[in-house]
Design a protein around this motif. Structure first.
Motif, PDB file in Angstrom:
ATOM      1  N   PRO A   1       0.829  -1.203   0.000  1.00  0.00           N
ATOM      2  CA  PRO A   1       0.000   0.000   0.000  1.00  0.00           C
ATOM      3  C   PRO A   1       0.863   1.251   0.000  1.00  0.00           C
ATOM      4  CG  PRO A   1       0.198  -0.810   2.228  1.00  0.00           C
ATOM      5  CD  PRO A   1       0.952  -1.785   1.360  1.00  0.00           C
ATOM      6  N   MET A   2       0.211   2.402  -0.097  1.00  0.00           N
ATOM      7  CA  MET A   2       0.946   3.658  -0.182  1.00  0.00           C
ATOM      8  C   MET A   2       1.252   4.263   1.176  1.00  0.00           C
ATOM      9  SD  MET A   2       1.303   3.688  -3.307  1.00  0.00           S
ATOM     10  CE  MET A   2       0.925   1.970  -3.616  1.00  0.00           C
ATOM     11  N   ALA A   3       0.578   3.786   2.218  1.00  0.00           N
ATOM     12  CA  ALA A   3       0.759   4.329   3.565  1.00  0.00           C
ATOM     13  C   ALA A   3       0.097   3.389   4.558  1.00  0.00           C
ATOM     14  CB  ALA A   3       0.146   5.730   3.673  1.00  0.00           C
ATOM     15  N   VAL A   4       0.361   3.602   5.837  1.00  0.00           N
ATOM     16  CA  VAL A   4      -0.287   2.813   6.883  1.00  0.00           C
ATOM     17  C   VAL A   4      -1.316   3.625   7.654  1.00  0.00           C
ATOM     18  CG1 VAL A   4       1.701   1.296   7.147  1.00  0.00           C
ATOM     19  CG2 VAL A   4       1.506   3.332   8.609  1.00  0.00           C
TER      20      VAL A   4
ATOM     21  N   SER B   1       3.297  -2.312   8.967  1.00  0.00           N
ATOM     22  CA  SER B   1       2.583  -2.940   7.851  1.00  0.00           C
ATOM     23  C   SER B   1       1.213  -2.343   7.569  1.00  0.00           C
ATOM     24  CB  SER B   1       2.396  -4.435   8.130  1.00  0.00           C
ATOM     25  OG  SER B   1       1.460  -4.642   9.196  1.00  0.00           O
ATOM     26  N   GLY B   2       0.585  -1.741   8.576  1.00  0.00           N
ATOM     27  CA  GLY B   2      -0.789  -1.284   8.434  1.00  0.00           C
ATOM     28  C   GLY B   2      -1.814  -2.349   8.771  1.00  0.00           C
ATOM     29  N   ASP B   3      -1.364  -3.576   9.095  1.00  0.00           N
ATOM     30  CA  ASP B   3      -2.169  -4.785   9.314  1.00  0.00           C
ATOM     31  C   ASP B   3      -2.455  -5.441   7.965  1.00  0.00           C
ATOM     32  OD1 ASP B   3      -3.744  -6.857  10.487  1.00  0.00           O
ATOM     33  OD2 ASP B   3      -4.348  -5.500  12.078  1.00  0.00           O
ATOM     34  N   HIS B   4      -2.847  -6.714   8.000  1.00  0.00           N
ATOM     35  CA  HIS B   4      -2.924  -7.469   6.746  1.00  0.00           C
ATOM     36  C   HIS B   4      -4.055  -7.009   5.848  1.00  0.00           C
ATOM     37  CE1 HIS B   4      -6.335 -10.303   7.599  1.00  0.00           C
ATOM     38  NE2 HIS B   4      -5.963 -10.153   8.846  1.00  0.00           N
ATOM     39  N   LEU B   5      -5.053  -6.314   6.376  1.00  0.00           N
ATOM     40  CA  LEU B   5      -6.083  -5.737   5.524  1.00  0.00           C
ATOM     41  C   LEU B   5      -5.468  -4.741   4.548  1.00  0.00           C
ATOM     42  CD1 LEU B   5      -9.000  -5.024   4.706  1.00  0.00           C
ATOM     43  CD2 LEU B   5      -9.055  -3.436   6.646  1.00  0.00           C
ATOM     44  N   ILE B   6      -4.544  -3.933   5.011  1.00  0.00           N
ATOM     45  CA  ILE B   6      -3.916  -2.921   4.176  1.00  0.00           C
ATOM     46  C   ILE B   6      -2.749  -3.500   3.393  1.00  0.00           C
ATOM     47  CG2 ILE B   6      -2.553  -0.777   4.254  1.00  0.00           C
ATOM     48  CD1 ILE B   6      -5.174  -1.443   6.874  1.00  0.00           C
TER      49      ILE B   6
ATOM     50  N   GLN C   1      -2.046  -6.799   2.557  1.00  0.00           N
ATOM     51  CA  GLN C   1      -2.310  -7.906   1.645  1.00  0.00           C
ATOM     52  C   GLN C   1      -3.705  -7.855   1.040  1.00  0.00           C
ATOM     53  OE1 GLN C   1      -3.121 -12.047   3.065  1.00  0.00           O
ATOM     54  NE2 GLN C   1      -1.249 -12.587   1.961  1.00  0.00           N
ATOM     55  N   ALA C   2      -4.726  -7.844   1.872  1.00  0.00           N
ATOM     56  CA  ALA C   2      -6.101  -7.945   1.383  1.00  0.00           C
ATOM     57  C   ALA C   2      -6.561  -6.702   0.629  1.00  0.00           C
ATOM     58  CB  ALA C   2      -7.059  -8.228   2.552  1.00  0.00           C
ATOM     59  N   ILE C   3      -5.744  -5.671   0.621  1.00  0.00           N
ATOM     60  CA  ILE C   3      -6.094  -4.452  -0.111  1.00  0.00           C
ATOM     61  C   ILE C   3      -6.307  -4.737  -1.592  1.00  0.00           C
ATOM     62  CG2 ILE C   3      -3.712  -3.746  -0.624  1.00  0.00           C
ATOM     63  CD1 ILE C   3      -6.632  -1.499   0.542  1.00  0.00           C
ATOM     64  N   HIS C   4      -5.702  -5.795  -2.113  1.00  0.00           N
ATOM     65  CA  HIS C   4      -5.935  -6.167  -3.505  1.00  0.00           C
ATOM     66  C   HIS C   4      -7.424  -6.420  -3.761  1.00  0.00           C
ATOM     67  CE1 HIS C   4      -1.928  -6.378  -5.146  1.00  0.00           C
ATOM     68  NE2 HIS C   4      -1.508  -7.210  -4.207  1.00  0.00           N
TER      69      HIS C   4
ATOM     70  N   SER D   1      -7.363   3.751  -3.016  1.00  0.00           N
ATOM     71  CA  SER D   1      -7.547   2.334  -2.676  1.00  0.00           C
ATOM     72  C   SER D   1      -6.891   2.003  -1.339  1.00  0.00           C
ATOM     73  CB  SER D   1      -6.978   1.446  -3.787  1.00  0.00           C
ATOM     74  OG  SER D   1      -7.807   1.484  -4.934  1.00  0.00           O
ATOM     75  N   THR D   2      -5.716   2.567  -1.098  1.00  0.00           N
ATOM     76  CA  THR D   2      -5.076   2.383   0.209  1.00  0.00           C
ATOM     77  C   THR D   2      -5.960   2.909   1.326  1.00  0.00           C
ATOM     78  OG1 THR D   2      -2.839   2.481  -0.717  1.00  0.00           O
ATOM     79  CG2 THR D   2      -3.076   3.013   1.619  1.00  0.00           C
ATOM     80  N   MET D   3      -6.583   4.055   1.105  1.00  0.00           N
ATOM     81  CA  MET D   3      -7.447   4.640   2.138  1.00  0.00           C
ATOM     82  C   MET D   3      -8.658   3.775   2.433  1.00  0.00           C
ATOM     83  SD  MET D   3      -6.512   7.251   3.819  1.00  0.00           S
ATOM     84  CE  MET D   3      -8.136   7.440   4.570  1.00  0.00           C
ATOM     85  N   LEU D   4      -9.153   3.021   1.448  1.00  0.00           N
ATOM     86  CA  LEU D   4     -10.278   2.121   1.727  1.00  0.00           C
ATOM     87  C   LEU D   4      -9.866   1.067   2.743  1.00  0.00           C
ATOM     88  CD1 LEU D   4     -11.995   1.543  -1.734  1.00  0.00           C
ATOM     89  CD2 LEU D   4     -12.233   3.431  -0.119  1.00  0.00           C
ATOM     90  N   GLY D   5      -8.622   0.591   2.644  1.00  0.00           N
ATOM     91  CA  GLY D   5      -8.127  -0.342   3.646  1.00  0.00           C
ATOM     92  C   GLY D   5      -7.934   0.322   4.996  1.00  0.00           C
ATOM     93  N   ILE D   6      -7.379   1.515   4.996  1.00  0.00           N
ATOM     94  CA  ILE D   6      -7.131   2.225   6.256  1.00  0.00           C
ATOM     95  C   ILE D   6      -8.444   2.510   6.982  1.00  0.00           C
ATOM     96  CG2 ILE D   6      -6.335   4.417   7.225  1.00  0.00           C
ATOM     97  CD1 ILE D   6      -4.104   4.391   5.090  1.00  0.00           C
TER      98      ILE D   6
END
Length: 430
Positions: A148-151, A238-243, A245-248, A376-381
């Motif tokens: 991702p682009m950030a955590v 890492s931001g946690d695995h949602l950000i 890995q699962a961000i895809h 897209s990164t922000m959707l994970g965050i």
């Protein structure tokens, strides 16, 4: 941030992208007549793990006149192994002598500030992405950066500002949201956006895997180095695995909905099977519901738990049919008013990213994934925020959050403790 864009706005404003997406691949052969045609493009690799080594390999394969001239990592074994593997594959394109094999936290700056480097590959753990990305743009480098682009939101805002500057400088920005460069998925999602299943009302997406790696550490290492060695398990890195890995899967949800931003997200998560101290403070499962202004819903479920069934898929349900993208089985189908199955050529999406990046550099026609990759990164965050707190979080709240998960900068003397494992209903949003 404006989350009022409609699906039709997206299609109207991205006609050229849609046309390009229909092509199976961009030629690796540059068009003659551009001054860049004969220039040797010099690449620096920042982060020499498996993904970094893979990205460097693909960069060197993307163009006949590309060389790798510098490498940086925190760990000697990772750098040494990466250098050896790349040398076996590209003996004539590896120009990284010992003086340009940088170890330590300052290696990234040495590569970014080098005046003879044209392209940087940013494949460190996500915590470092905003700083490295910002510095690379300021230095005028073309960039491949892994997702991702950030955590956290402050980091995402920092990257977005740099993205705007990159546009002004006409720099090329290629993100690691690799499925966007997979020919079968380009064809499938384009059909969804063209109305093959009617108006999309629901997207159900999963990223359910088993347990991941846990690397050995050395007795004399500081806590910081031990954490960096197993960065997956520390939310601030890492931001946690949602950000991470699962961000895809969340990104593909957004793709199916025309990259319109959600209004809010509600969800939960926790640690059930991965609770030992060596696993830091990350969750091992998430369940989220994204709500959109037009009434559409996105349902996300991800987990990293051993001995459980796996699923990696995106099912888009519309008013006139259903589209299924199964990433494990590589199946892409549509049922409903228009039954369809992708049966064309497949491609290496990782290679495709670099083929298009270097073709764009050669042509002098910049590609810039920046805005979409940040959103897209922000959707994970925002999903992590909702799961950690147990609260419904709006996109505006998430985007404007002041929560910073890690220190401003990191060096060998940094001491940083993990936050307590989040508890929904107790952990506060900030």
């Amino acid at each position: 941030m404006d989350n009022k864009r409609t699906r039709r706005d997206f299609l109207r404003n991205t006609g050229t992208l849609a046309a390009a997406s229909a092509l199976p691949f961009f030629s690796r052969v540059p068009a003659f007549g551009n001054p860049l045609d004969t220039k040797t493009l010099r690449v620096g690799l920042i982060g020499c793990g498996g993904r970094g080594t893979g990205a460097a390999n693909q960069a060197l394969a993307a163009d006949d006149n590309v060389v790798l001239v510098a490498m940086a990592d925190l760990f000697d074994d990772r750098l040494t192994e990466s250098h050896a593997n790349l040398t076996k594959i590209h003996p004539d394109k590896m120009k990284v002598d010992k003086s340009r094999q940088y170890l330590g936290f300052d290696g990234a700056d040495k590569i970014i500030n080098a005046t003879d480097i044209d392209v940087v590959i940013l494949t460190t753990p996500p915590y470092f992405r905003p700083e490295h990305f910002e510095k690379a743009v300021n230095a005028g480098k073309h960039i491949f950066c892994e997702k991702p682009m950030a955590v956290d939101a402050p980091g995402a805002r920092r990257v977005m500002e740099a993205v705007r500057l990159a546009e002004q400088k006409k720099l090329n920005i290629m993100s690691g949201f690799c499925w966007r460069y997979h020919t079968p998925k380009r064809a499938t999602f384009q059909k969804i956006l063209d109305g093959a299943i009617g108006e999309v009302t629901t997207v159900y997406n999963t990223y359910n895997t088993g347990a991941l790696w846990l690397r050995d550490t050395q007795p004399g290492w500081s806590k910081l180095r031990k954490d960096m060695r197993n960065w997956l398990y520390h939310t601030w890195i890492s931001g946690d695995h949602l950000i991470e890995q699962a961000i895809h899967s969340v990104d593909m949800q957004s793709w199916a909905l025309g990259d319109v931003l959600p209004a809010s997200v509600t969800g939960t998560g926790g640690r059930q099977s991965r609770v030992e101290p060596e696993f830091g403070n990350v969750y091992d499962h998430f369940a989220l519901v994204y709500e959109y202004d037009n009434g559409a819903r996105g349902f996300h479920f991800s987990r990293q738990q051993k001995n459980c069934s796996n699923s990696y898929a995106v099912e888009s349900i519309g008013t006139e049919g259903t589209a299924m993208v199964n990433c494990i089985r590589n199946r892409h189908t549509i049922t409903g008013k228009e039954s369809w199955k992708y049966d064309g050529e497949d491609n290496d999406m990782y290679q495709q990213e670099h083929d298009e990046l270097f073709a764009a550099i050669r042509a002098g026609k910049p590609v810039n994934d920046g805005k979409r990759m940040v959103e897209s990164t922000m959707l994970g965050i925002m999903g992590r925020m909702a799961a950690y707190t147990g609260q419904t979080i709006t996109y505006e709240q998430a985007w404007n959050s002041q929560e910073k998960l890690g220190p401003d900068t990191v060096d060998e003397d940094t001491k940083w403790e993990d936050a307590p494992v989040a508890q929904p209903g107790i952990t506060q949003f900030s």
